[in-house]
Scaffold this motif. Structure first.
Motif, PDB file in Angstrom:
ATOM      1  N   LEU A 184      48.186  16.329  14.877  1.00 16.34           N
ATOM      2  CA  LEU A 184      49.263  17.233  15.286  1.00 16.34           C
ATOM      3  C   LEU A 184      48.917  18.023  16.547  1.00 16.34           C
ATOM      4  CD1 LEU A 184      50.474  18.562  11.819  1.00 16.34           C
ATOM      5  CD2 LEU A 184      51.488  16.792  13.243  1.00 16.34           C
ATOM      6  N   THR A 213      54.245  20.117   4.379  1.00 19.91           N
ATOM      7  CA  THR A 213      54.353  18.690   4.699  1.00 19.91           C
ATOM      8  C   THR A 213      55.072  17.940   3.586  1.00 19.91           C
ATOM      9  OG1 THR A 213      52.191  18.215   3.694  1.00 19.91           O
ATOM     10  CG2 THR A 213      52.225  18.746   6.046  1.00 19.91           C
ATOM     11  N   ASP A 222      53.623  11.771   3.081  1.00 25.53           N
ATOM     12  CA  ASP A 222      52.628  11.870   4.143  1.00 25.53           C
ATOM     13  C   ASP A 222      52.330  13.346   4.384  1.00 25.53           C
ATOM     14  OD1 ASP A 222      51.049  11.792   6.360  1.00 25.53           O
ATOM     15  OD2 ASP A 222      52.321  10.442   7.512  1.00 25.53           O
ATOM     16  N   THR A 224      50.335  14.569   6.556  1.00 25.72           N
ATOM     17  CA  THR A 224      49.915  14.873   7.923  1.00 25.72           C
ATOM     18  C   THR A 224      51.119  15.070   8.835  1.00 25.72           C
ATOM     19  OG1 THR A 224      49.770  12.525   8.536  1.00 25.72           O
ATOM     20  CG2 THR A 224      47.771  13.568   7.673  1.00 25.72           C
ATOM     21  N   GLU A 225      52.326  15.042   8.252  1.00 21.88           N
ATOM     22  CA  GLU A 225      53.543  15.293   9.019  1.00 21.88           C
ATOM     23  C   GLU A 225      54.357  16.378   8.328  1.00 21.88           C
ATOM     24  OE1 GLU A 225      55.842  11.868   9.818  1.00 21.88           O
ATOM     25  OE2 GLU A 225      54.239  10.792  10.866  1.00 21.88           O
TER      26      GLU A 225
END
Length: 249
Positions: A184, A213, A222, A224-225
């Motif tokens: 990110l 997230t 996910d 990481t998003e």
């Protein structure tokens, strides 16, 4: 009279691991430096001499260098069991120690692109921290390797790291911090953030991953998003704040 003798011979390629020598190898200590550090310890007390000690250390170092390519891909270690006969608990120890890191090193690389250019800056980091340059490079390469494998992988990043690198959960969580902040592009080099340690930023990263997230089960899971609905809520909140400021003026 029959003087023939029956002999049974067993040949094994069982790999011997010396914890102390392995630790020195992981830390980037050269074989000659390792001899200097281990002189007078248990190996010499068993009746050996410096030459024998050096020969043994060099033999261990050669073995660990051969093992290193497997440590780069722990998920495939089982495919090489005939090549290196090592008990599972010993192999687990080798993996955990190989992927261990110094907080000072990972604090420095947090949020940075794990590029060849930044790898060249490790000389300065080594000089500032007193950590062996070979150890700094190992840690940098480990972070880059984990990042490349799991960055685009769907699912929960900690689980993906555990599945692909056989790390224990706490160590996997630390690598998840590197992956999350790196993917990110969090800028952790700002002066205002310099007082924060790696563990501080790791705590913040996992709090964000847990609450902001996409954590719901499914193909889009996910952590990481950022969750899309959460981002839309933030956008609406910003509009409300802007209107509130206009009203006060």
């Amino acid at each position: 009279m029959d003087f023939s003798t029956t002999m049974e011979i067993f040949v094994s390629n069982y790999t011997l691991i010396d914890n102390e020598i392995y630790e020195l190898w992981v830390e980037g200590v050269s074989a000659i430096e390792a001899v200097c550090q281990l002189k007078g310890k248990a190996l010499l007390q068993q009746g050996s001499n410096v030459e024998m000690l050096q020969s043994e250390i060099e033999d261990h170092y050669r073995t660990y260098s051969l093992l290193e390519r497997l440590l780069h891909n722990p998920a495939k270690i089982k495919d090489h069991q005939l090549e290196f006969q090592i008990e599972p608990q010993i192999m687990s120890m080798l993996i955990q120690r190989y992927y261990k890191f110094d907080d000072a090193v990972y604090r420095d690389i947090l949020g940075k692109k794990l590029s060849t250019r930044n790898r060249k800056d490790l000389d300065d980091l080594s000089e500032r921290t007193g950590i062996n340059i070979l150890s700094c490079r190992r840690q940098f390469d480990n972070a880059k390797r984990v990042f490349k494998v799991v960055e685009e992988m769907p699912g929960l990043v900690v689980k993906n790291i555990i599945d692909n690198f056989a790390l224990d959960k706490e160590l996997a969580k630390s690598y998840a911090t590197v992956v999350f902040l790196g993917s990110l592009r969090f800028d952790c080099t700002k002066r205002k953030l310099q007082y924060l340690s790696f563990q501080d930023l790791s705590h913040c990263a996992h709090a964000i991953m847990a609450n902001w997230t996409c954590k719901e089960q499914g193909p889009e899971q996910d952590d990481t998003e950022f969750d899309r609905e959460f981002l839309l809520d933030l956008k609406d909140l910003r509009v409300m704040l802007d209107k509130d400021r206009e009203h006060k003026q």
